[in-house]
Structures are given as C-alpha cells and as structure tokens.
Motif scaffolding. Structure first.
Motif, PDB file in Angstrom:
ATOM      1  N   GLY A  72       0.595  -1.124  -0.222  1.00 38.97           N
ATOM      2  CA  GLY A  72      -0.074  -0.182  -0.170  1.00 38.97           C
ATOM      3  C   GLY A  72       0.727   0.983  -0.187  1.00 38.97           C
ATOM      4  N   LYS A  73       1.887   1.433   0.151  1.00 34.15           N
ATOM      5  CA  LYS A  73       2.831   2.155  -0.540  1.00 34.15           C
ATOM      6  C   LYS A  73       4.080   1.627  -0.703  1.00 34.15           C
ATOM      7  CE  LYS A  73       4.415   1.448   4.694  1.00 34.15           C
ATOM      8  NZ  LYS A  73       4.784   2.158   5.599  1.00 34.15           N
ATOM      9  N   SER A  74       5.062   3.153  -1.329  1.00 32.34           N
ATOM     10  CA  SER A  74       6.689   3.226  -1.729  1.00 32.34           C
ATOM     11  C   SER A  74       7.299   2.826  -0.283  1.00 32.34           C
ATOM     12  CB  SER A  74       6.896   4.142  -2.789  1.00 32.34           C
ATOM     13  OG  SER A  74       8.336   4.240  -2.497  1.00 32.34           O
ATOM     14  N   PRO A  75       7.972   1.832  -0.626  1.00 29.91           N
ATOM     15  CA  PRO A  75       9.354   1.616   0.687  1.00 29.91           C
ATOM     16  C   PRO A  75       9.869   3.567   0.900  1.00 29.91           C
ATOM     17  CG  PRO A  75       9.975   0.060  -1.308  1.00 29.91           C
ATOM     18  CD  PRO A  75       8.847   1.554  -1.046  1.00 29.91           C
ATOM     19  N   LEU A  76      10.023   4.766  -0.093  1.00 32.69           N
ATOM     20  CA  LEU A  76      11.007   5.427  -0.959  1.00 32.69           C
ATOM     21  C   LEU A  76      11.518   5.911   0.690  1.00 32.69           C
ATOM     22  CD1 LEU A  76      13.088   6.698  -2.850  1.00 32.69           C
ATOM     23  CD2 LEU A  76      10.942   8.101  -3.425  1.00 32.69           C
ATOM     24  N   CYS A  77       9.777   6.362   1.320  1.00 30.61           N
ATOM     25  CA  CYS A  77      10.441   7.941   2.444  1.00 30.61           C
ATOM     26  C   CYS A  77      10.902   6.969   3.335  1.00 30.61           C
ATOM     27  CB  CYS A  77       8.742   7.860   2.806  1.00 30.61           C
ATOM     28  SG  CYS A  77       8.332   9.639   2.277  1.00 30.61           S
ATOM     29  N   GLU A  78      10.334   5.758   3.583  1.00 33.71           N
ATOM     30  CA  GLU A  78      10.908   5.358   4.992  1.00 33.71           C
ATOM     31  C   GLU A  78      12.251   4.521   4.872  1.00 33.71           C
ATOM     32  OE1 GLU A  78      10.170   0.408   7.044  1.00 33.71           O
ATOM     33  OE2 GLU A  78       9.025   1.643   6.122  1.00 33.71           O
ATOM     34  N   LEU A  79      12.632   4.294   3.352  1.00 34.44           N
ATOM     35  CA  LEU A  79      14.009   4.127   3.307  1.00 34.44           C
ATOM     36  C   LEU A  79      15.544   5.485   3.450  1.00 34.44           C
ATOM     37  CD1 LEU A  79      14.027   1.488   0.571  1.00 34.44           C
ATOM     38  CD2 LEU A  79      15.152   1.377   3.035  1.00 34.44           C
ATOM     39  N   THR A  80      15.047   6.329   3.435  1.00 33.37           N
ATOM     40  CA  THR A  80      15.521   7.667   2.917  1.00 33.37           C
ATOM     41  C   THR A  80      15.727   8.104   4.120  1.00 33.37           C
ATOM     42  OG1 THR A  80      14.863   7.789   0.395  1.00 33.37           O
ATOM     43  CG2 THR A  80      15.767   9.708   1.502  1.00 33.37           C
ATOM     44  N   ALA A  81      14.356   8.542   5.452  1.00 35.46           N
ATOM     45  CA  ALA A  81      14.664   8.766   6.436  1.00 35.46           C
ATOM     46  C   ALA A  81      15.676   7.591   7.063  1.00 35.46           C
ATOM     47  CB  ALA A  81      12.768   7.852   7.269  1.00 35.46           C
ATOM     48  N   ARG A  82      16.202   6.305   6.653  1.00 36.40           N
ATOM     49  CA  ARG A  82      16.732   5.361   7.172  1.00 36.40           C
ATOM     50  C   ARG A  82      17.822   5.593   7.063  1.00 36.40           C
ATOM     51  NH1 ARG A  82      14.820  -0.811   8.292  1.00 36.40           N
ATOM     52  NH2 ARG A  82      16.885  -0.840   9.819  1.00 36.40           N
ATOM     53  N   LEU A  83      18.712   6.182   5.856  1.00 35.97           N
ATOM     54  CA  LEU A  83      19.241   6.874   5.284  1.00 35.97           C
ATOM     55  C   LEU A  83      20.224   8.043   6.287  1.00 35.97           C
ATOM     56  CD1 LEU A  83      22.196   6.576   3.255  1.00 35.97           C
ATOM     57  CD2 LEU A  83      20.349   8.215   1.845  1.00 35.97           C
ATOM     58  N   CYS A  84      19.001   9.004   6.369  1.00 36.40           N
ATOM     59  CA  CYS A  84      19.628  10.143   6.851  1.00 36.40           C
ATOM     60  C   CYS A  84      19.947  10.110   8.069  1.00 36.40           C
ATOM     61  CB  CYS A  84      18.595  10.898   7.130  1.00 36.40           C
ATOM     62  SG  CYS A  84      17.848  11.725   4.657  1.00 36.40           S
ATOM     63  N   GLU A  85      19.487   8.927   8.841  1.00 39.40           N
ATOM     64  CA  GLU A  85      19.029   8.837  10.058  1.00 39.40           C
ATOM     65  C   GLU A  85      20.766   8.002   9.980  1.00 39.40           C
ATOM     66  OE1 GLU A  85      16.186   5.853  11.673  1.00 39.40           O
ATOM     67  OE2 GLU A  85      14.971   7.508  11.620  1.00 39.40           O
ATOM     68  N   LYS A  86      21.526   7.356   9.620  1.00 40.97           N
ATOM     69  CA  LYS A  86      22.575   6.634   9.437  1.00 40.97           C
ATOM     70  C   LYS A  86      23.488   7.593   9.235  1.00 40.97           C
ATOM     71  CE  LYS A  86      22.961   2.409   9.423  1.00 40.97           C
ATOM     72  NZ  LYS A  86      23.200   1.651   8.263  1.00 40.97           N
ATOM     73  N   ILE A  87      23.268   8.570   8.458  1.00 35.75           N
ATOM     74  CA  ILE A  87      24.260   9.784   7.854  1.00 35.75           C
ATOM     75  C   ILE A  87      24.617  10.792   9.290  1.00 35.75           C
ATOM     76  CG2 ILE A  87      24.944  11.676   6.905  1.00 35.75           C
ATOM     77  CD1 ILE A  87      23.020  10.589   4.802  1.00 35.75           C
ATOM     78  N   SER A  88      23.547  10.921  10.280  1.00 32.79           N
ATOM     79  CA  SER A  88      23.323  11.374  11.332  1.00 32.79           C
ATOM     80  C   SER A  88      24.541  11.242  12.602  1.00 32.79           C
ATOM     81  CB  SER A  88      22.226  12.087  11.703  1.00 32.79           C
ATOM     82  OG  SER A  88      21.616  13.033  10.591  1.00 32.79           O
ATOM     83  N   SER A  89      24.146   9.918  12.449  1.00 36.15           N
ATOM     84  CA  SER A  89      24.735   9.001  13.799  1.00 36.15           C
ATOM     85  C   SER A  89      26.563   8.905  12.772  1.00 36.15           C
ATOM     86  CB  SER A  89      24.190   7.727  13.250  1.00 36.15           C
ATOM     87  OG  SER A  89      24.921   6.510  12.093  1.00 36.15           O
ATOM     88  N   LEU A  90      26.837   9.765  11.668  1.00 29.40           N
ATOM     89  CA  LEU A  90      28.387   9.059  11.461  1.00 29.40           C
ATOM     90  C   LEU A  90      28.582  10.950  12.070  1.00 29.40           C
ATOM     91  CD1 LEU A  90      28.146   7.780   7.889  1.00 29.40           C
ATOM     92  CD2 LEU A  90      28.920   7.077  10.247  1.00 29.40           C
ATOM     93  N   LYS A  91      30.072  11.180  12.559  1.00 28.87           N
ATOM     94  CA  LYS A  91      30.311  12.543  12.672  1.00 28.87           C
ATOM     95  C   LYS A  91      30.598  12.930  12.016  1.00 28.87           C
ATOM     96  CE  LYS A  91      35.014  14.027  15.486  1.00 28.87           C
ATOM     97  NZ  LYS A  91      36.007  14.473  15.631  1.00 28.87           N
TER      98      LYS A  91
END
Length: 324
Positions: A72-91
């Motif tokens: 019922g939805k594209s995975p795009l937003c959820e995956l991109t949000a997780r990518l942003c979280e991953k980048i944010s966790s890096l110095k």
C-alpha cells in the motif's frame, strides 16, 4: 580580547521525486508528476493541467492496485529516512541531515521551513545520472520554495556521481552479495535503467549518455574484480504510452536471454522504490517465470547501507555553489 566564535549552521538535504506513502497518496503522486513541465513537456500550463488530470484518472485504479501488492505504499520515504539517520550518526560538519520530495510529502517547502535560519544548505539529488526529469526538476522545485520562503543561506550542490569510483564499488559489492555462493558463469547481468521518451534525449537531455558511460565503467570493474557473468547488458524499464522510448526494453532483453538466468541491477536508483520493488521484483519476475527462467533475481539499491551513508558524507565535501 576574546574573539567571538560565530557558529555556522549547516544542513545536508537529500532530494528525490517521491513515492506514495499510502493509497491516498497515489492520486497526489500521479497528479504532481504529470503536472511537472519537465515530465510532461506541454508549455501551456492549463493544457498540461488538463492532460495531467486525464492521465491520472486513467491510471489511478491500476496504480493503486500495483501499490496494494507492495503493502500500500512505496518504501522510498522510509528507506530515505533511515539513510538520513545513518548519515546523522556519523561524525560530520552537518547540524541536520534531511530529505525532501517533489511529488509527495515531505515536500521541499515544508522541509525547507525548518532550515530558514541556517547559514548553508548542501543539496544532494539522490540520482547518479543527470536528467531534466529528475535532477533539473528537483532543483527547480527547490528554487521555487527557497524564493517563497526568502531563504538567505548559501546553497551548495553535489554533482551526479555515476562515475565516482567509491559509488561504483558499492554497486559492485551489492552485485557480489546478490550472487554470493552462486555460479555466475551462466548468469546474464542486466543493468535496468528507468526509460525516457526518445524526444527528451533528442532535445539535449544527457541521461542516456550518462547511463551508457556508467555501464561501461561497471563492466570494466566487474572484469577487474573477477565477476565474470555470462554477459553484461543494458535495458530500460518503466515505459508509458505510445511514444518512442529508449531501448531495448527489459521485456525484450529477458525474451532474448537464451540461458534463462538473469541478475537485474536497478541502475537509475540509489533507493528502492515502486519501480524496483513492484516492477522488477514482482512484474518482471512474472515475465521471467513465463519465459521459464531458472534464475531471476533483483539486486538491492544502496539504500541506507553503511558504505552508502559514508559515501554521501564524503561526496558532500565536493560541491559547487548553486546559482539560483
């Protein structure tokens, strides 16, 4: 005298076209996409709006049915949000890492409001190759939002990265992972790129040039790393309507695959979406089954992998000032 330290606030903003976050979003997605002058090249705004309305109404039922098959939805937003979280966790030097979409929420203007007081915003379109239908459209949408909000921040832009060695090593690693413990000597590797109408290319869009160069680069890297597939080729997916599109189509490529074994890599995308999860994983898998394939698999996009998050941070250091 003590020198006063001025803290500069800096944001990294990932740009994408968007995907439906729910079945209610499907109509919004289609309406906005076909109203985009970079997609539907009708100059007259009112005529384009009418044609977009007719196309949307004609495709809505089928599109909703397709989305139902992937939850019922594209995975795009959820995956991109997780990518942003991953980048944010890096110095890094960024005070914020976020993403914005053209056709569905989170829309650029809504996201940009959060960074009105920032000193610099670095833009990174999540497309490896340049096309007016993706990068140019995203930047035009950003420009409009920036002007409406009267944003004063310095704007920097990351260039397309299809020819970046670090990015291509990520692709090779995902291809290797997809065929781990598998004899690949009789498997065809097909790079599947999102197709475009031929007339867009004829008007100067460099997307096809970038795609061809990318396949050449990756083919060479595969040989150098000992990944010897039976053959490596390029095909195009996601065609719509009676106009002439970039060829060959993935349908044709699969029909001509005599060994009936294929690994598909979605070359146009960094993040899995409906074109990969529905089209490649479901629709083309059905075709492969009808053609009696004994092996058919789709490799994952880089998504929010550690190496892709690190690559984006490194890429964000190499920018040019974006003149709006």
């Amino acid at each position: 005298k003590n020198k006063r330290t001025i803290l500069m606030k800096k944001a990294l903003l990932l740009l994408n076209m968007g995907g439906a976050n729910s079945l209610d979003d499907v109509e919004i997605f289609l309406t906005n996409m076909f109203n985009d002058p970079y997609i539907l090249g009708i100059k007259n705004k009112f005529l384009r709006k009418f044609v977009a309305f007719m196309i949307t109404k004609g495709r809505l039922k089928t599109a909703k049915h397709n989305y139902e098959q992937i939850g019922g939805k594209s995975p795009l937003c959820e995956l991109t949000a997780r990518l942003c979280e991953k980048i944010s966790s890096l110095k890094s030097e960024f005070d914020a890492v976020d993403f914005a979409m053209n056709y569905t929420s989170p829309f650029v203007k809504d996201v940009l409001k959060k960074y009105e007081k920032f000193d610099e915003i670095v833009l990174l379109p999540l497309y490896p190759h340049h096309s007016q239908t993706t990068i140019t459209s995203s930047l035009a949408d950003f420009k409009k939002a920036k002007e409406e909000l009267n944003i004063k921040a310095k704007i920097s832009l990351c260039e397309p990265f299809y020819d970046d060695d670090a990015y291509n090593k990520i692709i090779i690693s995902h291809i290797r992972e997809a065929v781990k413990d598998t004899d690949i000597s009789d498997i065809s590797l097909i790079f599947s790129a999102h197709s475009l109408p031929r007339k867009i290319i004829e008007k100067g869009d460099i997307y096809e040039k970038h795609i061809n160069e990318h396949v050449q680069i990756l083919s060479k890297m595969l040989k150098e790393q000992g990944l010897n597939f039976k053959d490596v080729s390029l095909a195009y997916q996601s065609r719509l309507g009676p106009v002439k599109w970039l060829e060959p189509s993935l349908n044709e490529a699969l029909a001509k695959c005599e060994n009936k074994k294929a690994l598909i890599y979605p070359l146009s995308f960094c993040i899995d979406n409906s074109e990969t999860i529905f089209e490649l994983v479901i629709e083309y898998a059905k075709l492969a089954k009808e053609l009696n394939f004994s092996f058919y698999k789709v490799a994952q996009c880089p998504n929010f992998s550690d190496e892709f998050a690190s690559f984006i941070l490194e890429k964000s250091k190499n920018t040019r000032e974006f003149s709006l």
